[in-house]
Write a protein that holds these residues in place. Structure first.
Motif, mmCIF file in Angstrom:
data_model
loop_
_atom_site.group_PDB
_atom_site.id
_atom_site.type_symbol
_atom_site.label_atom_id
_atom_site.label_comp_id
_atom_site.label_asym_id
_atom_site.label_seq_id
_atom_site.Cartn_x
_atom_site.Cartn_y
_atom_site.Cartn_z
ATOM 1 N N THR A 45 0.878 -1.216 0.030
ATOM 2 C CA THR A 45 -0.337 -0.373 0.105
ATOM 3 C C THR A 45 1.026 1.046 0.113
ATOM 4 O OG1 THR A 45 -1.899 -1.089 1.652
ATOM 5 C CG2 THR A 45 -1.856 1.121 1.012
ATOM 6 N N LEU A 46 0.748 2.264 -0.724
ATOM 7 C CA LEU A 46 1.890 3.522 -0.619
ATOM 8 C C LEU A 46 0.398 4.365 -0.852
ATOM 9 C CD1 LEU A 46 3.258 3.003 -4.861
ATOM 10 C CD2 LEU A 46 4.182 1.897 -2.435
ATOM 11 N N GLN A 47 1.612 5.406 -0.250
ATOM 12 C CA GLN A 47 0.135 6.573 -0.042
ATOM 13 C C GLN A 47 1.141 7.584 -0.732
ATOM 14 O OE1 GLN A 47 -2.633 7.069 1.406
ATOM 15 N NE2 GLN A 47 -2.302 5.411 3.046
ATOM 16 N N VAL A 48 0.522 8.480 -2.395
ATOM 17 C CA VAL A 48 1.318 8.997 -3.717
ATOM 18 C C VAL A 48 0.881 10.295 -3.055
ATOM 19 C CG1 VAL A 48 2.270 8.670 -5.527
ATOM 20 C CG2 VAL A 48 2.106 6.818 -4.322
ATOM 21 N N ASN A 49 1.909 11.475 -3.647
ATOM 22 C CA ASN A 49 1.157 12.710 -3.622
ATOM 23 C C ASN A 49 1.489 13.089 -5.209
ATOM 24 O OD1 ASN A 49 0.510 14.916 -3.482
ATOM 25 N ND2 ASN A 49 2.519 15.841 -1.451
ATOM 26 N N ALA A 50 0.190 13.035 -5.375
ATOM 27 C CA ALA A 50 -0.011 13.072 -7.335
ATOM 28 C C ALA A 50 -0.519 14.599 -7.697
ATOM 29 C CB ALA A 50 -0.110 12.242 -7.688
ATOM 30 N N GLY A 51 -0.807 14.649 -8.601
ATOM 31 C CA GLY A 51 -2.066 15.605 -9.389
ATOM 32 C C GLY A 51 -2.473 14.646 -9.642
ATOM 33 N N SER A 52 -3.425 13.837 -9.781
ATOM 34 C CA SER A 52 -4.741 12.860 -10.823
ATOM 35 C C SER A 52 -3.996 11.535 -10.310
ATOM 36 C CB SER A 52 -4.674 12.895 -11.623
ATOM 37 O OG SER A 52 -3.631 12.521 -12.213
ATOM 38 N N PRO A 53 -5.340 10.959 -9.689
ATOM 39 C CA PRO A 53 -4.886 9.672 -10.328
ATOM 40 C C PRO A 53 -4.268 8.679 -10.647
ATOM 41 C CG PRO A 53 -7.568 10.383 -9.542
ATOM 42 C CD PRO A 53 -6.771 11.522 -10.362
ATOM 43 N N GLU A 54 -4.898 9.404 -12.244
ATOM 44 C CA GLU A 54 -2.996 8.639 -13.455
ATOM 45 C C GLU A 54 -1.808 9.107 -13.139
ATOM 46 O OE1 GLU A 54 -6.423 11.201 -13.869
ATOM 47 O OE2 GLU A 54 -7.491 9.474 -14.061
ATOM 48 N N GLN A 55 -1.651 10.223 -12.647
ATOM 49 C CA GLN A 55 -0.778 10.113 -12.075
ATOM 50 C C GLN A 55 0.483 9.253 -11.192
ATOM 51 O OE1 GLN A 55 0.594 14.104 -10.408
ATOM 52 N NE2 GLN A 55 2.387 13.531 -11.146
ATOM 53 N N ALA A 56 -0.738 9.292 -9.840
ATOM 54 C CA ALA A 56 -0.208 8.416 -8.918
ATOM 55 C C ALA A 56 -0.234 6.710 -9.660
ATOM 56 C CB ALA A 56 -1.598 8.181 -8.158
ATOM 57 N N LYS A 57 -1.229 6.575 -10.649
ATOM 58 C CA LYS A 57 -0.687 5.415 -10.647
ATOM 59 C C LYS A 57 0.136 5.063 -11.646
ATOM 60 C CE LYS A 57 -3.278 1.443 -13.179
ATOM 61 N NZ LYS A 57 -4.876 1.335 -13.765
ATOM 62 N N GLN A 58 0.608 5.721 -12.332
ATOM 63 C CA GLN A 58 1.830 6.243 -13.244
ATOM 64 C C GLN A 58 3.362 5.666 -12.378
ATOM 65 O OE1 GLN A 58 2.226 9.381 -15.532
ATOM 66 N NE2 GLN A 58 1.975 8.054 -16.992
ATOM 67 N N ILE A 59 3.560 6.444 -10.981
ATOM 68 C CA ILE A 59 4.164 6.229 -9.903
ATOM 69 C C ILE A 59 4.296 4.916 -9.392
ATOM 70 C CG2 ILE A 59 4.991 7.570 -7.629
ATOM 71 C CD1 ILE A 59 4.536 9.831 -9.224
ATOM 72 N N GLU A 61 3.098 2.512 -10.691
ATOM 73 C CA GLU A 61 3.484 1.173 -12.028
ATOM 74 C C GLU A 61 5.098 1.326 -11.947
ATOM 75 O OE1 GLU A 61 -0.382 0.961 -14.313
ATOM 76 O OE2 GLU A 61 1.410 2.231 -15.009
ATOM 77 N N GLU A 62 5.511 2.547 -12.339
ATOM 78 C CA GLU A 62 7.252 2.391 -12.230
ATOM 79 C C GLU A 62 7.991 2.184 -11.108
ATOM 80 O OE1 GLU A 62 8.107 6.782 -13.052
ATOM 81 O OE2 GLU A 62 10.501 6.158 -13.650
ATOM 82 N N ALA A 63 7.484 2.251 -9.579
ATOM 83 C CA ALA A 63 7.909 1.155 -8.483
ATOM 84 C C ALA A 63 7.456 0.531 -8.809
ATOM 85 C CB ALA A 63 7.332 2.455 -7.516
ATOM 86 N N SER A 64 6.718 -0.319 -9.540
ATOM 87 C CA SER A 64 6.661 -1.702 -9.384
ATOM 88 C C SER A 64 7.781 -2.175 -10.568
ATOM 89 C CB SER A 64 5.165 -2.283 -9.918
ATOM 90 O OG SER A 64 4.500 -1.999 -8.666
ATOM 91 N N ARG A 65 7.619 -2.019 -10.935
ATOM 92 C CA ARG A 65 8.959 -2.237 -12.270
ATOM 93 C C ARG A 65 10.243 -2.130 -11.513
ATOM 94 N NH1 ARG A 65 5.185 0.439 -15.967
ATOM 95 N NH2 ARG A 65 6.345 1.868 -15.485
ATOM 96 N N LYS A 66 10.300 -0.760 -10.905
ATOM 97 C CA LYS A 66 11.717 -0.326 -10.866
ATOM 98 C C LYS A 66 11.971 -1.527 -9.206
ATOM 99 C CE LYS A 66 13.256 3.752 -12.913
ATOM 100 N NZ LYS A 66 12.905 5.301 -12.938
ATOM 101 N N LEU A 67 11.702 -1.873 -8.526
ATOM 102 C CA LEU A 67 11.615 -2.248 -7.655
ATOM 103 C C LEU A 67 11.068 -3.400 -6.937
ATOM 104 C CD1 LEU A 67 13.948 -1.567 -5.040
ATOM 105 C CD2 LEU A 67 12.661 -0.328 -3.813
ATOM 106 N N LEU A 68 10.330 -3.081 -7.484
ATOM 107 C CA LEU A 68 9.050 -4.307 -6.197
ATOM 108 C C LEU A 68 8.495 -5.355 -7.149
ATOM 109 C CD1 LEU A 68 6.395 -1.176 -5.137
ATOM 110 C CD2 LEU A 68 8.311 -1.985 -3.784
ATOM 111 N N THR A 69 9.172 -5.501 -7.932
ATOM 112 C CA THR A 69 8.640 -6.540 -8.862
ATOM 113 C C THR A 69 9.966 -7.431 -9.658
ATOM 114 O OG1 THR A 69 7.718 -6.473 -10.480
ATOM 115 C CG2 THR A 69 5.783 -6.359 -8.800
ATOM 116 N N ASN A 70 9.617 -8.772 -9.487
ATOM 117 C CA ASN A 70 10.623 -10.008 -10.074
ATOM 118 C C ASN A 70 10.378 -9.805 -11.247
ATOM 119 O OD1 ASN A 70 12.335 -10.948 -11.446
ATOM 120 N ND2 ASN A 70 13.383 -12.848 -9.407
ATOM 121 N N PRO A 71 10.320 -9.382 -12.100
ATOM 122 C CA PRO A 71 9.136 -10.082 -13.613
ATOM 123 C C PRO A 71 9.393 -11.773 -13.845
ATOM 124 C CG PRO A 71 10.671 -8.308 -14.385
ATOM 125 C CD PRO A 71 11.365 -8.338 -13.048
ATOM 126 N N VAL A 72 10.496 -11.666 -13.767
ATOM 127 C CA VAL A 72 10.512 -13.579 -13.560
ATOM 128 C C VAL A 72 10.274 -14.713 -13.425
ATOM 129 C CG1 VAL A 72 12.350 -15.158 -14.212
ATOM 130 C CG2 VAL A 72 12.721 -13.168 -14.635
#
Lengths: 81, 81
Positions: A45-59, A61-72
């Motif tokens: 669960t993230l608390q994201v400070n963003a301008g819109s829900p879309e931007q929060a989702k984008q942040i 997703e980037e966090a998921s790809r870069k740090l939180l998940t192993n795509p393998v």
């Protein structure tokens, strides 16, 4: 504005989930019948400070790809509340 | 019938979540701003063979209490799909 974003990270369906198999054995030992499969992943669960829900989702997703998940081994789903 | 039951297990809101704090530091190091708080828990998906959604939920709640969660540190939410 601060949005609450939930990220569900689960083991890929094609892969065996040894932790889930162990829990299934434990449930059987406790006499809890009816459970046919168990899969265990993470819930983040993230608390994201963003301008819109879309931007929060984008942040998130980037966090998921870069740090939180192993795509393998894992896939993720993001939802904004 | 087989029901898919999702159990979300999260650390109690009153408690510090060191894993979440570590991830927050990691996200800051990656330059992902805007994330103000991170909490990490488990997501458990059960396939339950039961007569009704209510019965499936009951089985999942019993499994949560008896095996899957530590009430001193965690709370859980069960949802049937």
């Amino acid at each position: 504005m601060t949005y609450t974003v939930e990220i569900k990270v689960m083991p890929l369906k094609e892969l065996l989930d040894p932790q889930g198999k162990a829990v299934m054995g434990g449930l059987a030992n406790l006499g809890l019948g009816g459970v046919e499969d168990v899969r265990i992943g993470k819930n983040i669960t993230l608390q994201v400070n963003a301008g819109s829900p879309e931007q929060a989702k984008q942040i998130a997703e980037e966090a998921s790809r870069k740090l939180l998940t192993n795509p393998v081994m894992e896939y993720f789903e993001v939802s904004v509340n």
